[in-house]
Design a protein around this motif. Structure first.
Motif, PDB file in Angstrom:
ATOM      1  N   PHE A   1     -10.015  72.843 -76.294  1.00  0.00           N
ATOM      2  CA  PHE A   1      -9.421  72.490 -75.000  1.00  0.00           C
ATOM      3  C   PHE A   1      -8.308  71.474 -75.212  1.00  0.00           C
ATOM      4  N   THR A   2      -7.139  71.751 -74.653  1.00  0.00           N
ATOM      5  CA  THR A   2      -5.976  70.884 -74.852  1.00  0.00           C
ATOM      6  C   THR A   2      -5.976  69.668 -73.933  1.00  0.00           C
ATOM      7  N   GLY A   3      -6.838  69.664 -72.926  1.00  0.00           N
ATOM      8  CA  GLY A   3      -6.832  68.579 -71.945  1.00  0.00           C
ATOM      9  C   GLY A   3      -5.977  68.869 -70.729  1.00  0.00           C
ATOM     10  N   LEU A   4      -5.234  69.985 -70.761  1.00  0.00           N
ATOM     11  CA  LEU A   4      -4.388  70.361 -69.628  1.00  0.00           C
ATOM     12  C   LEU A   4      -4.939  71.595 -68.929  1.00  0.00           C
ATOM     13  N   LEU A   5      -4.656  71.690 -67.644  1.00  0.00           N
ATOM     14  CA  LEU A   5      -4.982  72.877 -66.872  1.00  0.00           C
ATOM     15  C   LEU A   5      -3.697  73.600 -66.494  1.00  0.00           C
ATOM     16  N   SER A   6      -3.825  74.881 -66.243  1.00  0.00           N
ATOM     17  CA  SER A   6      -2.728  75.646 -65.657  1.00  0.00           C
ATOM     18  C   SER A   6      -3.191  76.132 -64.293  1.00  0.00           C
ATOM     19  N   ILE A   7      -2.525  75.661 -63.266  1.00  0.00           N
ATOM     20  CA  ILE A   7      -2.865  76.011 -61.892  1.00  0.00           C
ATOM     21  C   ILE A   7      -1.605  76.546 -61.227  1.00  0.00           C
ATOM     22  N   GLY A   8      -1.711  77.632 -60.534  1.00  0.00           N
ATOM     23  CA  GLY A   8      -0.520  78.194 -59.906  1.00  0.00           C
ATOM     24  C   GLY A   8      -0.830  79.034 -58.700  1.00  0.00           C
ATOM     25  N   GLY A   9       0.215  79.389 -57.981  1.00  0.00           N
ATOM     26  CA  GLY A   9       0.048  80.234 -56.809  1.00  0.00           C
ATOM     27  C   GLY A   9       1.385  80.539 -56.169  1.00  0.00           C
ATOM     28  N   PHE A  10       1.323  80.986 -54.942  1.00  0.00           N
ATOM     29  CA  PHE A  10       2.523  81.342 -54.192  1.00  0.00           C
ATOM     30  C   PHE A  10       2.562  80.561 -52.880  1.00  0.00           C
TER      31      PHE A  10
ATOM     32  N   ASN B   1      -3.620  66.746 -65.913  1.00  0.00           N
ATOM     33  CA  ASN B   1      -4.390  66.242 -67.055  1.00  0.00           C
ATOM     34  C   ASN B   1      -5.875  66.277 -66.706  1.00  0.00           C
ATOM     35  N   TRP B   2      -6.665  66.967 -67.521  1.00  0.00           N
ATOM     36  CA  TRP B   2      -8.099  67.114 -67.298  1.00  0.00           C
ATOM     37  C   TRP B   2      -8.866  66.577 -68.503  1.00  0.00           C
ATOM     38  N   SER B   3      -8.240  65.701 -69.286  1.00  0.00           N
ATOM     39  CA  SER B   3      -8.880  65.163 -70.486  1.00  0.00           C
ATOM     40  C   SER B   3     -10.172  64.443 -70.129  1.00  0.00           C
ATOM     41  N   GLY B   4     -11.190  64.689 -70.925  1.00  0.00           N
ATOM     42  CA  GLY B   4     -12.455  64.020 -70.714  1.00  0.00           C
ATOM     43  C   GLY B   4     -13.321  64.625 -69.633  1.00  0.00           C
ATOM     44  N   VAL B   5     -12.871  65.737 -69.042  1.00  0.00           N
ATOM     45  CA  VAL B   5     -13.637  66.401 -67.989  1.00  0.00           C
ATOM     46  C   VAL B   5     -14.048  67.784 -68.486  1.00  0.00           C
ATOM     47  N   ASP B   6     -15.216  68.231 -68.115  1.00  0.00           N
ATOM     48  CA  ASP B   6     -15.722  69.541 -68.528  1.00  0.00           C
ATOM     49  C   ASP B   6     -14.801  70.638 -67.995  1.00  0.00           C
ATOM     50  N   PRO B   7     -14.147  71.391 -68.889  1.00  0.00           N
ATOM     51  CA  PRO B   7     -13.226  72.429 -68.393  1.00  0.00           C
ATOM     52  C   PRO B   7     -13.927  73.544 -67.624  1.00  0.00           C
ATOM     53  N   ASP B   8     -15.238  73.721 -67.832  1.00  0.00           N
ATOM     54  CA  ASP B   8     -15.950  74.767 -67.092  1.00  0.00           C
ATOM     55  C   ASP B   8     -15.968  74.497 -65.589  1.00  0.00           C
TER      56      ASP B   8
ATOM     57  N   ALA C   1       1.483  65.047 -69.342  1.00  0.00           N
ATOM     58  CA  ALA C   1       0.431  64.360 -68.595  1.00  0.00           C
ATOM     59  C   ALA C   1       0.268  62.938 -69.096  1.00  0.00           C
ATOM     60  N   PRO C   2       0.973  61.975 -68.522  1.00  0.00           N
ATOM     61  CA  PRO C   2       0.878  60.596 -68.989  1.00  0.00           C
ATOM     62  C   PRO C   2      -0.446  59.930 -68.677  1.00  0.00           C
ATOM     63  N   GLY C   3      -1.332  60.633 -67.959  1.00  0.00           N
ATOM     64  CA  GLY C   3      -2.668  60.095 -67.715  1.00  0.00           C
ATOM     65  C   GLY C   3      -2.728  59.003 -66.663  1.00  0.00           C
ATOM     66  N   GLY C   4      -1.694  58.900 -65.832  1.00  0.00           N
ATOM     67  CA  GLY C   4      -1.731  57.927 -64.743  1.00  0.00           C
ATOM     68  C   GLY C   4      -1.250  56.543 -65.119  1.00  0.00           C
ATOM     69  N   SER C   5      -0.889  56.319 -66.384  1.00  0.00           N
ATOM     70  CA  SER C   5      -0.416  55.017 -66.821  1.00  0.00           C
ATOM     71  C   SER C   5       1.014  54.794 -66.332  1.00  0.00           C
TER      72      SER C   5
END
Length: 285
Positions: free
Chosen positions: A62-71, A111-118, A240-244
């Protein structure tokens, strides 16, 4: 494929591979099967073929990133023919394009690092939209407005495969994401798969049998593929700078300088300009 006389049957799932000295058979979930001299698995990051080749093959990372998309449809937003806009937001990366009929295709890479990707697969659309609208609330027009107009999303975690020890066994070989899945940040996933296909075809053409052809294919392809996977993952960290606030500030300070120098920076040209000489015979052939 149909124009080349190659049949294509979507919707079948590979469930078993059986090989003998004379050939290899693929068995599918609908009870059908196919037999040939070799089996080439291009079955993606969750590859059945990879695990058949090596039951101890590494799992996707898991790279720590999500891909979310739509129209969405946002009245007054001008079409962007041939152009896709990319925005390094304060808390996440966002991209969009507007078709000539006014439909907006958009995507985000939170950025979804540290969170269960499932968890991604279990979250409903309304929850995703709520989170994305909050995440991008401070970004420039039209990012918040696009998300406000969106009413459905698709989401999945992004994985990669930095190193797969074995790409083939017997008459079976894997190509593309099955053995070197890369995150989309470098835009080279499809390119790598096409390069694999042409290189493997050359090796099968120019080597006397499939064992040396498969060995040559791996020798030619592994170094480049693994370099692209590593490079693409590094690009993802910038999204994803992680909020810093410090990380965001430094990124925004450096980005204009980086972009101004991009046309003169040739360090990564080889990652994007990779020739495969189909007409030339392999050395030693």
């Amino acid at each position: 494929m149909a124009a080349r006389g190659l049949p294509s049957t979507p919707g079948r799932r590979l469930t078993a591979i059986e090989q003998s000295p004379l050939g290899v058979t693929a068995r599918f979930s609908d009870g059908t099967e196919a037999t040939g001299d070799v089996l080439i698995g291009c079955d993606g990051v969750g590859s059945f073929t990879r695990r058949w080749i090596d039951p101890d093959a590494p799992e996707p990372r898991f790279t720590g990133l999500l891909s979310i998309g739509g129209f969405a449809r946002l009245p007054g937003l001008a079409p962007t023919p041939g152009v896709q806009r990319m925005i390094f937001g304060a808390r996440g990366f966002f991209g969009y394009l507007v078709r000539t009929d006014g439909t907006v295709y958009w995507f985000a890479n939170p950025n979804w690092s540290g969170v269960d990707p499932d968890r991604v697969r279990r979250m409903p659309t309304d929850q995703w939209l709520t989170e994305l609208r909050e995440l991008h609330a401070q970004d420039p027009f039209p990012v918040p407005q696009i998300l406000a107009a969106a009413d459905e999303v698709g989401a999945y975690p992004i994985y990669d495969l930095p190193h797969v020890p074995h790409w083939h066994r017997g008459r079976v070989v894997a190509v593309g994401d099955a053995v070197h899945a890369t995150s989309p940040n470098a835009g080279q996933g499809a390119s790598l798969a096409l390069e694999d296909a042409v290189t493997l075809a050359r090796c099968l053409r120019d080597r006397p049998s499939h064992p040396p052809a498969f060995d040559e294919y791996v020798r030619l392809r592994r170094p480049r593929a693994e370099e692209v996977v590593k490079y693409s993952r590094a690009l993802g960290r910038r999204k994803a700078p992680g909020g810093s606030r410090l990380a965001v500030g430094l990124r925004d300070l450096m980005l204009p300088l980086v972009l101004r120098n991009a046309t003169r920076d040739a360090r990564n040209n080889h990652l994007y300009n990779h020739p495969v000489n189909w007409d030339g015979a392999l050395s030693g052939a």
